[in-house]
Design a protein around this motif. Structure first.
Motif, PDB file in Angstrom:
ATOM      1  N   THR A 295      -9.009  68.527 -72.353  1.00 32.15           N
ATOM      2  CA  THR A 295      -9.566  68.985 -73.619  1.00 32.15           C
ATOM      3  C   THR A 295     -11.098  68.945 -73.519  1.00 32.15           C
ATOM      4  N   ASP A 296     -11.765  69.501 -74.516  1.00 29.88           N
ATOM      5  CA  ASP A 296     -13.231  69.471 -74.513  1.00 29.88           C
ATOM      6  C   ASP A 296     -13.751  68.039 -74.466  1.00 29.88           C
ATOM      7  N   SER A 299     -12.878  66.543 -71.069  1.00 33.22           N
ATOM      8  CA  SER A 299     -13.709  67.084 -69.997  1.00 33.22           C
ATOM      9  C   SER A 299     -15.041  66.348 -69.921  1.00 33.22           C
ATOM     10  N   LYS A 300     -15.616  66.004 -71.077  1.00 33.18           N
ATOM     11  CA  LYS A 300     -16.876  65.260 -71.095  1.00 33.18           C
ATOM     12  C   LYS A 300     -16.682  63.852 -70.523  1.00 33.18           C
TER      13      LYS A 300
END
Length: 584
Positions: A295-296, A299-300
């Motif tokens: 997911t966003d 990913s971070k």
């Protein structure tokens, strides 16, 4: 002249019935051939007919979460377990709660029932943890040497931003520890970076803390002892290695094969940060792998941990993919990465699909243990099926007797149509088993029996329309074509109502009742196909034969027996001659 031409070409080109019959014949041959070629010549049976396994799962309390066992979490667990089982191709599985803390899972006997049982209660707690140290999997007695922990044979993971890069990952290889004492020192040193530093500002006793005096704190000492004594070759010890450990705490873990054990730091990325996972075959390398998309937010997080690890030395530049306390992979990271990851290595197709299935459908909100496992026999279901088939045979026999007694020769067309409908229904059910996991259960058999009446009703509507036209004084061939548009509308409306009821029933119910709704909807659609492509064309052809066209007493279309009126054409000519002088 226009009216007769319209009559011959009406009903979708039924003036050429051979085309429609050829079409349905091709469909029957194709379905039958596909059934034999696929090797699935009989429909798959549900648990009530084929037997299977019934599993009772008992929810366990979570550390620090006394209220975790509640209705919301139980319902969520039921939904996830159901998706997992169906994701393995096991259809007609029943998953439902029993009481406040139990879940009953009924898995029909089938090719994937064993895999379903293995995964049905898996918590699937997936974490990405930094590797602090790694050794061989066995316990290390004081003063004895430890063999090399090469880690060979374990699946490795290749993380990447867009595509895999084999040069950026490798299996963990570390220098073995010489003894339990040196292992303990390695644990202490490794935990220094993972343990929060004490605050010295304004603290007069800061020099007396365990970190300052060089004495490990009790938690570190306990972790040292657990790490050195852990025997990963013991399956039971391997499964319990990470029990009760919170994601924010360091822990010990074993490789999934038990040939290596790890000291892991706090979790940096969790399974909820994985957006999608799927099994893929890499044509270039000739291996199976599991690809994961984050997911966003995930990913971070993934980018942060790979940036941190890429600056470390081996084995601290590795991150472990820990699934339910076992390390399935521990790749090295040489650069900052984000977006996606690939778990590759010694996967088979089945093991890759199993892992992807667990990851795709998320983690259970509760931990479960198998309370009871019972084998369900098909004896009772077989008796009920036999009784249902006998009832269906009696009902079919009564329908045949009624058709022969009332419609006589027309009964032959009805019986042929029922036979075609039966062939189509059977072959499609046999093919739907491997295609979508459809399994035939007792309610589904009931739906097929009910469909006999629906199909026979369509024939009766058409036959009665034809007989009405003959009563009006028309000959058979015009009667067949004029009756069709009116009968067609009635049949379509009736079948639409039946299909709508089946669709609503399928959507609002669960379990076995869905089998009844699915079969009812399928046979209703097939009724439309059979009436349009078989019954009507055959009736058109039969109308051209002397037996039916002459109104033979046994044809079921005898004008005298039906009480036909004088021919309509004669009545129209008399009216035309009487009205003409008045108009003049």
């Amino acid at each position: 002249m226009a009216a007769p031409k319209k009559g011959r070409g009406s009903a979708g080109g039924q003036g050429r019935p051979g085309r429609a019959l050829a079409l349905i014949l091709i469909a029957m041959v194709a379905l039958t051939g596909g059934m034999f070629l696929s090797g699935h010549t009989t429909p798959r049976l549900g648990i009530d007919l084929a037997g299977g396994t019934s599993i009772t799962l008992k929810a366990k309390s979570q550390p620090g979460k006394p209220d975790a066992i509640n209705e919301t979490n139980m319902n969520t667990a039921v939904s996830i377990i159901e998706r997992r089982v169906n994701g393995l191709g096991v259809s007609e599985a029943e998953v439902q709660t029993q009481g406040a803390s139990n879940i009953i899972v009924n898995i029909p006997k089938g090719t994937n029932s064993k895999q379903a049982r293995e995964q049905v209660g898996t918590t699937a707690q997936l974490y990405f943890r930094p590797v602090l140290t790694v050794t061989d999997g066995g316990p290390t007695p004081e003063g004895s040497p430890s063999p090399s922990a090469s880690g060979s044979g374990k699946p490795s993971a290749t993380p990447s931003a867009k595509a895999s890069d084999p040069e950026t990952a490798s299996d963990p290889k570390t220098t073995p520890s010489a003894s339990a004492t040196t292992q303990g020192r390695a644990v202490t040193d490794a935990l220094k970076d993972a343990t929060p530093k004490p605050t010295t500002s304004g603290d007069a006793d800061a020099s007396k803390t365990p970190a300052a005096t060089g004495t490990p704190d009790p938690a570190t000492a306990a972790l040292e002892k657990k790490f050195t004594s852990l025997d990963c070759s013991d399956k039971a010890a391997r499964a319990k290695a990470g029990d009760g450990v919170k994601p924010e705490d360091p822990t010990v873990a074993c490789s999934s094969e038990g040939d290596a054990k790890y000291l892991l730091g706090p979790a940096e990325v969790s399974g909820t940060d994985v957006d999608e996972a799927k099994a893929q075959f890499d044509q270039q390398r000739g291996i199976w792998l599991v690809s994961m998309e984050f997911t966003d937010k995930g990913s971070k997080k993934f980018q942060t941990i790979t940036k941190k690890l890429s600056a470390q030395q081996s084995p601290q530049n590795q991150f472990a993919i820990s699934l339910d306390g076992e390390v399935v992979s521990a790749p090295q990271v040489n650069q900052t990465l984000s977006g996606s990851a690939e778990i590759s290595g010694s996967f088979t197709q089945q093991s890759a699909e199993d892992l992807a299935n667990v990851l795709s459908y998320g983690a259970l909100p509760l931990s479960f243990s198998e309370d009871t496992v019972t084998t369900v026999t098909a004896a009772l279901g077989g008796e009920q099926l036999e009784a249902g088939l006998i009832a269906g045979a009696i009902g079919l026999a009564l329908v045949v007797i009624y058709l022969v007694a009332y419609y006589r020769g027309l009964a032959l067309i009805a019986l042929l149509s029922l036979l075609v409908s039966g062939i189509l229904t059977y072959t499609i059910m046999a093919l739907l088993g491997p295609a979508i996991g459809f399994a035939l259960n007792l309610p589904a058999v009931c739906g097929a029996i009910v469909a006999i009446g629906i199909t026979a009703d369509s024939f009766i509507v058409y036959f009665e329309r034809i007989r009405d036209e003959i009563r009006e004084g028309r000959t058979l061939r015009p009667a067949v074509e004029r009756a069709w548009p009116r009968a067609r509308r009635t049949i379509l409306v009736s079948d639409f109502v039946s299909f709508l009821a089946a669709a609503v029933l399928f959507l609002v119910t669960v379990g076995k009742v869905q089998g009844f709704a699915f079969t009812l909807g399928l046979t209703t659609l097939l009724d439309v196909v059979v009436v349009f492509l078989f019954t009507k064309p055959v009736m058109t052809l039969m109308a051209r034969t002397t037996f039916f066209a002459s109104g033979h007493p046994w044809s079921g279309l005898d004008p005298e027996r039906l009480g036909a009126k004088p021919p309509l054409r004669r009545s129209r000519r008399v009216n035309a001659r009487t009205d003409h002088p008045k108009e003049a």
